[in-house]
Design a protein around this motif. Sequence first.
Motif, PDB file in Angstrom:
ATOM      1  N   UNK A  61       0.742  -1.247   0.087  1.00 34.88           N
ATOM      2  CA  UNK A  61      -0.026  -0.102  -0.080  1.00 34.88           C
ATOM      3  C   UNK A  61       0.823   1.283  -0.016  1.00 34.88           C
ATOM      4  N   UNK A  62       0.736   2.268  -0.911  1.00 33.58           N
ATOM      5  CA  UNK A  62       1.401   3.461  -1.201  1.00 33.58           C
ATOM      6  C   UNK A  62       0.314   4.581  -0.809  1.00 33.58           C
ATOM      7  N   UNK A  63       0.871   5.446   0.029  1.00 29.80           N
ATOM      8  CA  UNK A  63       0.090   6.558   0.055  1.00 29.80           C
ATOM      9  C   UNK A  63       0.274   7.713  -1.005  1.00 29.80           C
ATOM     10  N   UNK A  71       9.858  12.706   0.139  1.00 29.45           N
ATOM     11  CA  UNK A  71      10.737  11.922   1.226  1.00 29.45           C
ATOM     12  C   UNK A  71      10.542  10.325   1.197  1.00 29.45           C
ATOM     13  N   UNK A  72      11.548   9.702   2.024  1.00 32.25           N
ATOM     14  CA  UNK A  72      11.121   8.420   2.361  1.00 32.25           C
ATOM     15  C   UNK A  72      10.205   8.132   3.427  1.00 32.25           C
ATOM     16  N   UNK A 141      19.313  -1.235  -0.121  1.00 36.20           N
ATOM     17  CA  UNK A 141      20.128  -0.663  -0.633  1.00 36.20           C
ATOM     18  C   UNK A 141      19.610  -0.063  -1.954  1.00 36.20           C
ATOM     19  N   UNK A 142      18.276  -0.273  -2.218  1.00 38.05           N
ATOM     20  CA  UNK A 142      17.618   0.417  -3.273  1.00 38.05           C
ATOM     21  C   UNK A 142      17.612  -0.565  -4.478  1.00 38.05           C
ATOM     22  N   UNK A 150      12.095   0.104  -3.249  1.00 38.30           N
ATOM     23  CA  UNK A 150      13.213   0.700  -3.594  1.00 38.30           C
ATOM     24  C   UNK A 150      13.042   2.482  -3.262  1.00 38.30           C
ATOM     25  N   UNK A 151      11.978   2.964  -3.758  1.00 39.11           N
ATOM     26  CA  UNK A 151      11.811   4.449  -4.072  1.00 39.11           C
ATOM     27  C   UNK A 151      11.456   5.073  -2.480  1.00 39.11           C
ATOM     28  N   UNK A 152      10.550   4.606  -1.847  1.00 42.04           N
ATOM     29  CA  UNK A 152       9.449   5.336  -1.152  1.00 42.04           C
ATOM     30  C   UNK A 152       9.797   4.772   0.500  1.00 42.04           C
ATOM     31  N   UNK A 153      10.402   3.661   0.710  1.00 38.73           N
ATOM     32  CA  UNK A 153      10.139   3.160   2.109  1.00 38.73           C
ATOM     33  C   UNK A 153      11.670   3.588   2.858  1.00 38.73           C
TER      34      UNK A 153
END
Length: 312
Positions: A61-63, A71-72, A141-142, A150-153
């Motif tokens: 789930x992504x806001x 930002x992460x 490490x992305x 990779x991008x948001x956590x």
Amino acid sequence: MDSTTSEITHHFPPFFQVHKDGRVDRFMPSVFAPPTLNPQTGVESKDVLISPETGVKARIFLPKINGPDQKKLPLVVHYHGGAFCFGSALDTATAQFLTRLVSEANVVAVSVDYRLAPEHKLPIAFDDSWSALQWIGAHINGNGPELWLNQYADFGRVFLTGESAGATIAHYVAVRVGTTTGFPDGPCVRGAVMVHPYFADTKPNDVMRFMYPGSSGTDSDPRLNPKADPDSGKMGCEKVVVFVAENDEFGLKPLGVEYCETLKKSGWKGDVELVENKGEGHVFHLINPTCENALLLVQKFASFVNDDYVSE
């Protein structure tokens, strides 16, 4: 159908029954909810395969993302309830709860669809859940297989959670984090949210013996009873909040209260808080997700995740 194959060999209401040919009928089957973009909150979800070997999946789930400079965000790892034998990370109740939580707390969430008993005997659910956290850690490490992680956590702000049997799993995973050599290089688990936890304190009943034939007994198995776990004091997180339901129809409120005391006496150096949901029953927030107390539970959860975070 041949009457010999349809013969019922095990009958465990209200959970499941097993036929002679191995088929399992669940009395509380999950209602699947497809991944979607929620138009009210902007929360988007998608399903991913964690392990081709086992078939274990997860729903992420992504806001709502604020452009390329986002930002992460804290990462919540969720383990669903269901007495280890029903429920799903992909069902309607989980989707409604996590969509609201992700929007309110502004976090990324991963709900793990571990394999269920009795087809997959315990402790497989625990093993799948631990393996899922390791899969999540592969993104630190992305360079992991899932772009959203990779991008948001933010792997420096990871929180474990679960309701009922899922809270049992979350405790086990938190202890594994604290006792596994080399895991300090993995995700930093800051805290755990235990909602109406199921922790056993009696001898195993027939259904538990069937689901978990290798257990030494529910009151002495460290996976099922933190009091029996000599490593409970090594939980790999800094803080825990435990929700209990005042009118829990399964009698689990005292076990949640006792769990808090067990942590305090275990030598664990973290902070534990007990929150009672007045006038409510077991996992009420999944059954009636828009009621006032369910909204308050989500708000408390969001505060717990974000209270030590200062925006850059």
